[in-house]
Design an enzyme around this catalytic site. Structure first.
Site, PDB file in Angstrom:
ATOM      1  N   GLU A   1      -3.350  -3.712  -2.732  1.00  0.00           N
ATOM      2  CA  GLU A   1      -2.500  -2.904  -3.614  1.00  0.00           C
ATOM      3  C   GLU A   1      -1.196  -3.605  -3.960  1.00  0.00           C
ATOM      4  O   GLU A   1      -0.684  -3.484  -5.075  1.00  0.00           O
ATOM      5  CB  GLU A   1      -2.209  -1.550  -2.956  1.00  0.00           C
ATOM      6  CG  GLU A   1      -3.435  -0.663  -2.741  1.00  0.00           C
ATOM      7  CD  GLU A   1      -4.324  -1.113  -1.573  1.00  0.00           C
ATOM      8  OE1 GLU A   1      -3.847  -1.911  -0.721  1.00  0.00           O
ATOM      9  OE2 GLU A   1      -5.491  -0.673  -1.496  1.00  0.00           O
TER      10      GLU A   1
ATOM     11  N   ARG B   1      -8.332  14.747  -7.479  1.00  0.00           N
ATOM     12  CA  ARG B   1      -9.740  14.450  -7.297  1.00  0.00           C
ATOM     13  C   ARG B   1     -10.630  15.590  -7.779  1.00  0.00           C
ATOM     14  O   ARG B   1     -11.651  15.366  -8.407  1.00  0.00           O
ATOM     15  CB  ARG B   1     -10.010  14.205  -5.803  1.00  0.00           C
ATOM     16  CG  ARG B   1     -11.473  14.223  -5.445  1.00  0.00           C
ATOM     17  CD  ARG B   1     -11.705  13.882  -3.987  1.00  0.00           C
ATOM     18  NE  ARG B   1     -13.135  13.916  -3.698  1.00  0.00           N
ATOM     19  CZ  ARG B   1     -13.753  14.927  -3.092  1.00  0.00           C
ATOM     20  NH1 ARG B   1     -13.070  15.985  -2.693  1.00  0.00           N
ATOM     21  NH2 ARG B   1     -15.041  14.883  -2.878  1.00  0.00           N
TER      22      ARG B   1
END
Ligand SMILES: Cc1ncc(C[n+]2csc(CCOP(=O)(O)OP(=O)(O)O)c2C)c(N)n1
Ligand SMILES: [Mg+2]
Lengths: 325, 280
Positions: free
Chosen positions: A70, A179
């Site tokens: 990341e 999500r």
């Protein structure tokens, strides 16, 4: 003032099947990619979940899978932006904002690079993966950074509108998506503008300032309260930074209490931002609904929302107790 | 529209003279400022001078010229080196160097791209420059722009995990318009790199990560120029130049001294240092 709801749009949207904001992201990114050659996308081995995979499939040359890295993803995105590209960098909100915070601070915000951080799996409704994957602090982490804009869309349509808006805006942006499937709450003809809140209605007794999935829950609470004679307004504060101070000020002046509702820690997020602003500009009683300084746990999203009292019932209870009714 | 204003210099003694002038500027600037990083600015001076004056296309009158080659000082604490070079290249008047670390100065303690045109990205938090360099290189490649990207890192800096993420990325995406340099002066803040956290075998590590590795004497201008030329001809993989250097190079009483990482010369030391550099 923000926009005002149109009743005819409402009924149409309520009929549509719930949809996850990340789905809308994937679709919008693909459309943007078709229209604009300067759009590039980065992901950290989660392109199936973040839905950047759709873009990757059609534009492999403009998609960079960075692997499980990341920090490098953020730096690379900053570099791409320095050549005039508009990079969208995506992974789960926990990793995007937590693992790579210093990279976001130094090469995105301090250098004021044109990087779009669009994270999915924000909040408690990540569900079964549990606390390690539930970002409850991401808004606080991003909000504190100079030059950063922070946006939490409420539904799929708003997400599309947000993604288009930030592609045209120059500067760092953090967008938090979810999500799980969420109902459609925004009217059909709504168009997102950075920094503009959407006012569904204002209330003389209480006003709920909500973001993300809590907008729909706030609307349910306001319906219940209305039946009990408590006039309650609902505002979608999808841009958390910069806050729509005009809307906030005008509703605070009229309200007996302001409720904030967010799927995030009550520390440092929307509730924090609203309190900071109101205490200096229009001191008003505020009650913050959110995660009360704790980690989450595994479970399905409905059970988790109940466990953490991110419910219409809790909003109703909170409004009543604040009004001493 | 724009073109480079300076023709590239290949003459070794001319480059060495520029390096001398750059070292003098660094020492004056740091003495004036009273704080800043001496050792690591001096160790990377020869390599940085060669990159700017023998290789790079740039235009100080138009710092954001789109076809310019890019330079990223990942070890941002060597800001005085970058500023000295930029003054040498006439990005700004030499007097500006007197403002190093002063309030609101374009010459921040660590390079800030929003305050000083010609700085590509703000650095200072170690370990991040190589990722940014990769991103720029990928962006240039997407545009079929032949410009190249240079990035200087410290040896201690390579202890950062992100450096190795970026190392993988550069090899994976076959980024050959990038040339990175490690200023291998053997020292960091708390002592020798080998004692604090060993990074050896450095050359083997970078080759194993898929890089073309060239090891040189980082104070031998001829070797530096040859290595930079070679890097440009290597296709299909990134190049890492491991420059073996001496921290504090050019001033005998600063050389190889851990403590001169982050302290500046006194007026007396400056006077002696100037004599040494002029005679060197
Ligand atoms: C992320 C980060 N951690 C710590 C520091 C503080 N720091 C500044 S220089 C330095 C040592 C760097 O050593 P090296 O890379 O070998 O630099 P050089 O010897 O070339 O000066 C440290 C730890 C920093 N700037 N960034
Ligand atoms: Mg060193």
């Amino acid at each position: 003032m923000g926009n005002t709801a149109e009743t005819k749009g409402k009924e149409q949207t309520a009929l549509k099947k719930p949809k996850a904001t990340r789905e809308a992201y994937g679709e919008t990114l693909l459309e943007l990619g078709r229209k604009r050659k300067d759009i590039v996308v980065l992901d950290a081995d989660l392109s199936g979940s973040t839905k950047t995979g759709k873009f990757a499939k059609e534009f492999p040359d403009r998609f960079f899978n960075m692997g499980v890295a990341e920090q490098d993803m953020i730096g690379t995105a900053a570099g791409l932006s320095l050549t005039g590209k508009v990079p969208f960098a995506s992974t789960f909100a926990v990793f995007e904002t937590g693992r790579a915070w210093d990279q976001i601070r130094q090469t995105v915000c301090y250098s004021n690079t044109n990087v779009k951080l669009v994270a999915t799996h924000g909040g408690i409704t990540v569900g079964e993966d549990g606390a390690s994957h539930q970002a409850l602090e991401d808004i606080a982490l991003m909000r504190v950074l100079p030059n950063m804009t922070v946006i939490v869309p409420a539904d799929a349509a708003e997400t599309s509108s947000v993604i288009n808006a930030i592609a045209d805006y120059k500067g760092p942006v953090y967008v938090r998506l979810g999500r799980s499937n969420v109902p459609h709450v925004m009217p059909e003809d709504y168009k997102f503008i950075i920094g503009k809140a959407f006012v569904f209605n204002t209330g003389k007794d209480a006003n709920i300032i909500a973001a993300g999935i809590m907008v729909d829950i706030a609307k349910q609470a306001a319906e219940i309260l209305k039946k009990e004679g408590i006039d309650t307004g609902v505002i979608n504060m999808s841009t958390i930074k910069p806050l729509d101070e005009n809307v906030l000020l005008s509703v605070a002046k009229k309200s007996k209490v302001i409720i904030t509702a967010e799927e995030h820690s009550v520390i440092g997020g929307l509730g924090g931002a609203v309190c900071e602003f109101l205490s200096e500009n229009c001191p008003t009683p505020v009650r913050r609904i959110g995660i009360n300084d704790s980690f989450g746990c595994s479970g399905n999203s409905d059970d988790l929302l109940n466990l953490h009292e991110l419910t219409a019932d809790n909003i109703v209870k909170t409004v009543k107790s604040a009004l001493k009714k | 529209m724009s073109a480079t204003t300076k023709s590239k210099i290949k003459d070794i003694s001319e480059l060495n003279n520029i390096a001398k002038s750059v070292r003098l500027k660094i020492l004056h600037m740091l003495t004036n400022a009273g704080s800043g990083h001496t050792g690591g600015s001096l160790s990377a001076a020869d390599v940085a001078v060669a990159i700017y004056f023998s290789k790079m296309n740039f235009n100080p009158q138009d710092p954001s010229w789109k076809d310019r080659d890019r330079f990223i000082l990942s070890k941002g604490h060597a800001a005085p080196l970058l500023y000295a070079i930029m003054a040498e290249a006439r990005y700004f008047p030499e007097e500006t160097l007197d403002n190093l670390r002063q309030i609101e100065s374009p010459l921040q303690g660590h390079p800030c791209c929003k305050r000083l045109a010609g700085v590509e990205v703000s650095t200072g938090s170690l370990g991040q420059g190589l990722s940014v360099a990769n991103g720029i290189a990928l962006g240039l490649r997407l545009d079929n722009n032949p410009a190249r990207v240079y990035c200087i890192m410290g040896d201690g800096e390579t202890q950062e995990g992100q450096v190795w993420e970026a190392a993988m990325t550069a090899a994976h995406y076959r980024i050959d318009n990038l040339c990175a340099v490690i200023d291998k002066n053997g020292l960091q803040i708390d002592g020798p790199v080998s004692k604090v956290m060993n990074i050896e075998p450095v050359a083997d590590k970078w080759s194993a990560f898929g890089w073309h590795v060239i090891e040189i004497d980082g104070h031998n201008m001829e070797q530096i120029v040859i290595a930079l030329d070679k890097a440009e001809s290597v296709k299909g993989k990134p190049t890492m130049i491991i420059a073996n250097t001496t921290k504090g190079k050019g001033v005998s009483f600063f050389e190889n001294k851990v403590e001169y990482h982050g302290i500046t010369p006194t007026r007396e030391e400056l006077a002696k240092a100037v004599v040494e550099i002029n005679n060197g």
